[in-house]
Design an enzyme around this catalytic site. Structure first.
Site, PDB file in Angstrom:
ATOM      1  N   CYS A  21     -23.413   9.417   8.762  1.00 15.78           N
ATOM      2  CA  CYS A  21     -22.781  10.727   8.735  1.00 15.78           C
ATOM      3  C   CYS A  21     -21.286  10.589   8.964  1.00 15.78           C
ATOM      4  CB  CYS A  21     -23.397  11.659   9.786  1.00 15.78           C
ATOM      5  SG  CYS A  21     -23.053  11.155  11.476  1.00 15.78           S
ATOM      6  N   CYS A  24     -19.897   8.658  11.949  1.00 18.25           N
ATOM      7  CA  CYS A  24     -19.804   7.198  11.803  1.00 18.25           C
ATOM      8  C   CYS A  24     -18.456   6.820  11.199  1.00 18.25           C
ATOM      9  CB  CYS A  24     -20.919   6.673  10.898  1.00 18.25           C
ATOM     10  SG  CYS A  24     -22.587   7.030  11.467  1.00 18.25           S
ATOM     11  N   CYS A  89     -13.978 -37.383  -4.033  1.00 18.77           N
ATOM     12  CA  CYS A  89     -14.194 -37.600  -2.595  1.00 18.77           C
ATOM     13  C   CYS A  89     -14.178 -36.264  -1.868  1.00 18.77           C
ATOM     14  CB  CYS A  89     -13.127 -38.541  -2.010  1.00 18.77           C
ATOM     15  SG  CYS A  89     -11.467 -37.850  -2.086  1.00 18.77           S
ATOM     16  N   CYS A  92     -11.141 -33.990  -2.207  1.00 16.63           N
ATOM     17  CA  CYS A  92     -11.091 -33.106  -3.379  1.00 16.63           C
ATOM     18  C   CYS A  92     -11.758 -31.772  -3.054  1.00 16.63           C
ATOM     19  CB  CYS A  92     -11.819 -33.750  -4.566  1.00 16.63           C
ATOM     20  SG  CYS A  92     -11.112 -35.313  -5.114  1.00 16.63           S
ATOM     21  N   ASP A 504      12.096  17.304 -17.707  1.00 16.50           N
ATOM     22  CA  ASP A 504      13.149  16.543 -18.369  1.00 16.50           C
ATOM     23  C   ASP A 504      13.065  16.867 -19.864  1.00 16.50           C
ATOM     24  OD1 ASP A 504      15.119  14.429 -18.746  1.00 16.50           O
ATOM     25  OD2 ASP A 504      13.469  13.302 -19.646  1.00 16.50           O
ATOM     26  N   ASP A 703       9.938  11.037 -18.048  1.00 10.10           N
ATOM     27  CA  ASP A 703       9.363   9.834 -18.657  1.00 10.10           C
ATOM     28  C   ASP A 703      10.293   8.634 -18.627  1.00 10.10           C
ATOM     29  OD1 ASP A 703      11.267  10.608 -20.561  1.00 10.10           O
ATOM     30  OD2 ASP A 703      10.079   9.731 -22.191  1.00 10.10           O
ATOM     31  N   ASP A 707      14.649   9.211 -14.483  1.00  9.31           N
ATOM     32  CA  ASP A 707      13.880  10.297 -13.856  1.00  9.31           C
ATOM     33  C   ASP A 707      13.228   9.859 -12.546  1.00  9.31           C
ATOM     34  OD1 ASP A 707      14.386  12.068 -16.006  1.00  9.31           O
ATOM     35  OD2 ASP A 707      12.764  11.155 -17.147  1.00  9.31           O
TER      36      ASP A 707
END
Length: 808
Positions: A21, A24, A89, A92, A504, A703, A707
């Protein structure tokens, strides 16, 4: 959703398991916030995830997970197994282990040298399998996926399957108890009840596994909550069902040596309550799964494979293996696999998944295409420019996920209430018991207990916790389908308060690309021949207006002859010789210098300029020949969008650096009454602040790079998706369509979402405010109260899901 998605340094998203709920979620939020180094923690109950901002120097991912576990919850993980080759080995193995461990989002990497394998615990949307493979290859080894364990959301599917099994067992064991209970009522005395079902010891045998096996998680949840100094729904369920069970156990033991039948047993109360709560939680989980359909839909749009041109051969590879610079072949009917630029071919591409615009867009060499869009009729060769998580679709998915995981400010109401909800309900239950036992029905312990149990089980903090996040999830997902991306729940909430929209001009109200709009030739000239000469001359110029004229001439199917000489006259126009004819294209001053008489056409030229167009005069061999006008025309939908905004009571302002006459002409065409003209790029943010100083809630729509400051300053910044990445990054909302109708659409979606949230909060509060007193007054049997509680959460989620079909 994600198990533990590392977004960037100092920010992560953890998928939480075990929440029941809103209380929690509040407890986890407070617990994480108390950790040294955590600057902010937000837990979304509906999504079951925590978004955490932290200082990596003070706290790491493992400590965050350990804190969640200490609070009594868990985190979902995803495991990827890799086959490794080339190791010589143990050093690595250690090197690979260390390299994989550095990938963002990786929680743990273990490499087994003997088995030549690696196991990586990571987030499904952290590093992909291919990124892990590439990392291993960068280290000088080979790797291939053995299997990719649970995908995103698999933990939820497993939890649902487990819940279904528990519900089935609980229902089977509870059915005889329910049967016996139904037979108690006078109006149901005609129902036959087997003698065995009335036996208290038989009822005990059925109720005990339901109470302590199937219902054990209520006890563990209640214990963890109380241990951490708080209370949640588990506390209410555990108290209510335990009271019914242990009182019935007392009556059963007390019946030894007496009657074997006890009609006032309450075993069915505890068992049926647990069954109904499990049923409600199952419905809730299924409904919550539907609320994230938008993400699943977006992910399903991605192409799975790509046809790549390598070494002169066409090779089909998984889309994850496409690299920047690869040339991808896209055939008709196929999805474009990655973002890129068309290098060869012509076709129409359906971009509706991205923009919501159903009309296909023509693509040819030099044009940009977006991954997951659909190629309709021609073969395209596309050079990949963005792959993997850099593609537009991946960025959209990321924005939607972050929006769905964020908290809207209105959720604070539910958080405050749910934080004190359970202790208040327990108090009301105790008071109810005492009033009934000591006053209303003095001495009737069973009756008083029944009322107290009903109070405990009808209370539902879950509905409060789900009221806001489910609406935000559904609303932001539906918005994404319409090409509107809200970056967070707070922006989805705030957008509906906007009173002024600042637009704009270039690229927002207008197309941002000049077009040839008018052409009138003198009576003695052939229009097509004259246009061919003008286009041929202008082809040599790099000026945007010249490009517009050339494009306009070519679009009319007119061939351009060769140019014999060309000269640009800065500030005036051009001079050229085409097919032996001397052409002048430019201003009045250019004509005056050449002694060309243009007085007769000047009124028409002034008229065009008053319309916001750039008009140019054309002379051939020293005589006036034509008038050409070029303009950055407004988008077809701009006037309609402005009208819609006005209908909604929104003030519309256009802001531009253009001169006032041109700006007013464009504004007039678009239906905009207020214009801020000749505003320098650095002055746009200041103009927004002036509007805000007047007490207005302002949205800025733009855009371009210039702006970005204004977008960041406004109460809501909206970036047109056809614009620059900088503008989109600074904005709160991205309008993918590039159509101004998306602005009123975004506002309507915000209004609908807020209305939905308020409906959810009202019904969740009203349910508890009305239901608890009814239970306390004795008008609800505990099993009926439990059924109402179980269904209240489901009703809230289902109401939120209506937003997925919202029409705007």
């Amino acid at each position: 959703m994600k198990a533990a998605e590392q977004i960037n340094d100092g920010q992560t998203v953890l998928q939480i398991t075990g929440m029941t709920c809103a209380a929690c979620a509040n407890r986890i939020e407070k617990g994480l916030s108390k950790l040294d180094g955590v600057s902010q923690a937000s837990v979304n109950f509906a999504l079951e995830q925590a978004s955490v901002s932290y200082d990596p120097a003070k706290v790491d991912l493992e400590q965050l997970e350990r804190k969640i576990q200490d609070l009594g919850y868990g985190t979902a993980k995803r495991t990827v197994d890799l086959d490794i080759s080339g190791m010589t080995c143990a050093a690595c193995a250690a090197r690979i282990e260390k390299g994989l461990g550095k990938l963002p989002g990786v929680q743990r990497a273990t490499v087994n040298f003997a088995l030549e394998s690696a196991r990586v615990e990571t987030a499904p949307n952290g590093p992909t399998v291919q990124e892990m493979v590439r990392k291993v290859e960068q280290l000088g080894y080979k790797a291939k996926p053995k299997e990719e364990a649970r995908d995103a959301g698999e933990h939820r599917l497993q939890a649902i399957r487990k819940q279904k099994r528990k519900l089935a067992v609980s229902a089977i064991l509870s059915l005889p108890l329910l049967w016996a209970m139904v037979g108690h009522f006078s109006f149901t005395s005609w129902i036959w009840v087997p003698e065995l079902f009335m036996n208290p010891w038989f009822q005990l045998a059925l109720a005990t596994p339901v109470q302590f096996v199937i219902g054990w998680h209520f006890y563990t949840g209640a214990y963890k909550a109380l241990r951490n100094g708080s209370a949640n729904m588990d506390v209410l369920v555990a108290l209510g069902t335990s009271a019914a069970y242990f009182y019935s156990l007392y009556l059963t033991i007390d019946s030894i040596g007496g009657h074997m039948h006890q009609v006032d047993m309450y075993y069915e109360t505890s068992s049926v309550l647990i069954t109904l709560i499990l049923l409600g939680k199952l419905f809730e989980a299924l409904a919550k799964g539907r609320s994230s359909e938008a993400i699943k839909t977006l992910m399903g749009l991605q192409a799975k494979t790509a046809l790549v041109l390598r070494g002169g051969e066409e090779i089909s590879v998984p889309v994850e293996e496409v690299a920047v610079g690869d040339v991808v072949i896209v055939k008709p009917g196929e999805k474009v696999p990655v973002d890129g630029e068309v290098v060869e071919g012509v076709s129409a591409v359906d971009e509706s998944m991205l923009t919501g615009e159903s009309i296909p867009v023509e693509k040819r060499a030099g044009d940009v295409v977006i991954g997951a869009t659909l190629n309709k009729n021609g073969v395209l060769r596309v050079r990949a420019t963005k792959v993997g998580r850099e593609t537009a679709l991946s960025q959209i998915i990321k924005v939607v996920e972050e929006a769905q995981g964020s908290k809207a400010p209105i959720q604070r109401i539910a958080d405050v209430i749910s934080g004190i909800f359970v202790p208040i309900v327990v108090g009301i239950a105790v008071v109810t018991f005492l009033i009934w036992y000591l006053g209303v029905d003095a001495g009737n312990f069973a009756g008083a207990l029944e009322k107290a149990i009903a109070v405990l089980v009808i209370a539902c903090p879950c509905a409060l916790g789900l009221a806001t996040p489910t609406s935000i999830m559904a609303g932001s997902g539906r918005s994404a389908e319409l090409g509107i991306l809200f970056k967070g729940g707070e922006h989805l909430e705030s957008t509906h308060r906007i009173e002024t929209v600042v637009l704009d001009k270039t690229g927002t109200v207008t197309k941002g690309k000049p077009e040839l709009t008018d052409f009138s030739a003198g009576p003695e000239w052939d229009e097509n021949e004259l246009l061919g000469w003008i286009g041929a001359a202008e082809r040599n110029s790099e000026h945007p207006l010249a490009e517009a004229i050339v494009a306009g001439v070519l679009s009319r199917g007119i061939a351009l002859p060769a140019t014999e000489s060309f000269e640009a006259v800065p500030g005036y126009g051009i001079r050229a010789v085409v097919q032996g004819r001397e052409l002048l294209v430019g201003t009045r001053k250019l004509m005056a210098q050449a002694g060309v008489d243009v007085d007769a056409v000047l009124p028409e030229m002034n008229r065009l300029e008053e319309q916001g167009k750039t008009a140019m005069l054309v002379a051939v061999d020293g005589r006036y020949a034509a008038l050409v006008a070029v303009a950055d025309t407004i988008k077809e939908t701009s006037a309609q969008a402005v009208a819609r905004l006005k209908e909604m009571g929104i003030e519309v302002v256009m802001m531009t650096g253009d001169n006032e006459r041109t700006a007013k002409a464009i504004a007039r065409t678009a239906g905009i009454d207020r214009v801020l003209a000749e505003v320098l790029p650095e002055g746009k943010a200041a103009e927004v602040k002036k509007l805000q100083a007047g007490g207005r809630k302002v949205a800025m729509v733009g855009d371009g790079i210039n702006d970005a400051p204004a977008l960041a300053t406004a109460d809501i910044g909206m970036a047109v998706g056809t614009g620059t990445d900088v503008a989109m990054e600074a904005a709160d909302v991205t309008l993918m369509r590039g159509d101004l109708n998306a602005i009123p659409d975004a506002m309507r979606m915000s209004r609908k979402t807020m209305a939905n949230i308020k409906q959810n909060l009202f019904w969740a509060l009203a349910y508890n405010v009305i239901g608890i007193p009814i239970a306390a007054l004795g008008f609800l049997a505990p099993w009926l109260a439990g059924a109402a509680m179980a269904l209240s959460s489901v009703s809230v989620v289902l109401n939120a899901l209506r937003l997925q079909r919202a029409k705007i």
